[in-house]
Design a protein around this motif. Structure first.
Motif, PDB file in Angstrom:
ATOM      1  N   GLY A  20       0.903  -1.296  -0.408  1.00  0.00           N
ATOM      2  CA  GLY A  20      -0.032  -0.265  -0.052  1.00  0.00           C
ATOM      3  C   GLY A  20       0.815   1.159   0.050  1.00  0.00           C
ATOM      4  N   GLN A  21       2.089   1.047  -0.156  1.00  0.00           N
ATOM      5  CA  GLN A  21       2.722   2.107  -0.133  1.00  0.00           C
ATOM      6  C   GLN A  21       3.450   2.307  -1.817  1.00  0.00           C
ATOM      7  N   ALA A  22       3.248   3.688  -1.982  1.00  0.00           N
ATOM      8  CA  ALA A  22       4.292   4.128  -3.325  1.00  0.00           C
ATOM      9  C   ALA A  22       5.457   5.420  -2.945  1.00  0.00           C
ATOM     10  N   VAL A  23       6.166   5.446  -3.838  1.00  0.00           N
ATOM     11  CA  VAL A  23       7.757   6.649  -3.293  1.00  0.00           C
ATOM     12  C   VAL A  23       7.270   7.253  -3.459  1.00  0.00           C
ATOM     13  N   ARG A  24       8.086   8.492  -2.322  1.00  0.00           N
ATOM     14  CA  ARG A  24       8.127   9.847  -2.936  1.00  0.00           C
ATOM     15  C   ARG A  24       9.238  10.786  -2.190  1.00  0.00           C
ATOM     16  N   HIS A  25      10.016  10.993  -2.992  1.00  0.00           N
ATOM     17  CA  HIS A  25      11.251  10.811  -3.184  1.00  0.00           C
ATOM     18  C   HIS A  25      11.819  12.425  -2.529  1.00  0.00           C
ATOM     19  N   GLU A  26      10.425  13.381  -2.496  1.00  0.00           N
ATOM     20  CA  GLU A  26      11.002  14.668  -1.750  1.00  0.00           C
ATOM     21  C   GLU A  26      10.765  14.769   0.079  1.00  0.00           C
TER      22      GLU A  26
END
Ligand SMILES: Nc1nc2c(c(=O)[nH]1)N[C@H]1C(S)=C(S)[C@@H](COP(=O)(O)O)O[C@H]1N2
Ligand SMILES: [Mo]
Length: 209
Positions: A20-26
């Motif tokens: 249920g997680q997605a990558v977010r780099h910021e």
């Protein structure tokens, strides 16, 4: 990423991200309420509650800055369904700190306290997990104010709300008690690999009544 987390498959082929997680780099800052100002002359960090010698411990900023240093790189998982991979942290390991302020044998949980009364509870073994830091640095730089300066907890194997920013105290507890979000419907343990987001998912024994 941390290899310490629970929930790895028997085949060892665990996915990079918890379910249920997605990558977010910021790594945009996220918190409830205002960013407190750091006044070094008035700042202290305390260990309270059920210490072995019944006393409390206090470090001024210069004293805290002399504690032994540790570094660790971890993925950071927010319950709002984003994960930031490979965040490098620097600070003092929870184990090094607890060695300076031994808990009584009855201690089972801790409450991490931030400015303005924000709090998060966790099991003592989660607090003492390898890789847990009281962080002063991130990406090789002192923490920016909005990310918790001068000191924040980093508990990478649990959802981000346990990683208390603007940390001022750790309370040793002989029974579990819910912190800020845990009282407001979030899961008491918060293991992202088990998707423990909400308190209604708690199994018997995973939280106080
Ligand atoms: N004191 C305090 N710490 C806090 C919060 C907060 O509202 N207050 N929010 C938590 C949540 S929900 C997350 S995801 C992380 C976010 O950390 P970041 O802003 O450095 O990305 O801080 C955690 N620590
Ligand atoms: Mo979060």
């Amino acid at each position: 990423m941390s290899e310490e987390t629970d929930g790895s498959g028997a085949d060892g082929n665990r996915p990079r991200l918890p379910p249920g997680q997605a990558v977010r780099h910021e790594h945009k800052p996220l918190h409830y309420g205002r960013v407190p100002a750091f006044r070094p002359d008035r700042w202290d960090f305390r260990i309270l509650g059920a210490t072995a010698d019944l006393g409390s411990y206090r470090w001024t900023w210069p004293e805290f800055s002399r504690l032994p240093r540790a570094e660790a790189v971890h993925d950071f998982h927010c319950v709002m369904r984003f994960s930031t991979p490979d965040v490098p942290w620097g600070g003092v390991s929870s184990a090094a700190l607890v060695a300076e302020a031994p808990p009584a044998p009855e201690v089972t949980h801790v409450m991490a306290w931030g400015e303005y009364g924000y709090s998060a509870n966790m099991r003592l073994d989660d607090f003492l997990r390898e890789g847990v830091l009281l962080a002063t640095h991130r990406y090789g730089e002192p923490l920016p104010p909005e990310h918790g300066a001068p000191l924040r907890l980093v508990v990478p194997h649990l959802y981000g709300w346990k990683s208390v920013k603007w940390l001022r105290a750790v309370e040793y507890m002989t029974a579990d008690r819910r912190g800020f979000w845990e009282e407001r419907g979030y899961h008491n343990r918060a293991d992202p690999w088990r998707e423990q987001r909400f308190s209604y998912q708690e199994e018997p024994g995973e939280g106080p009544r």
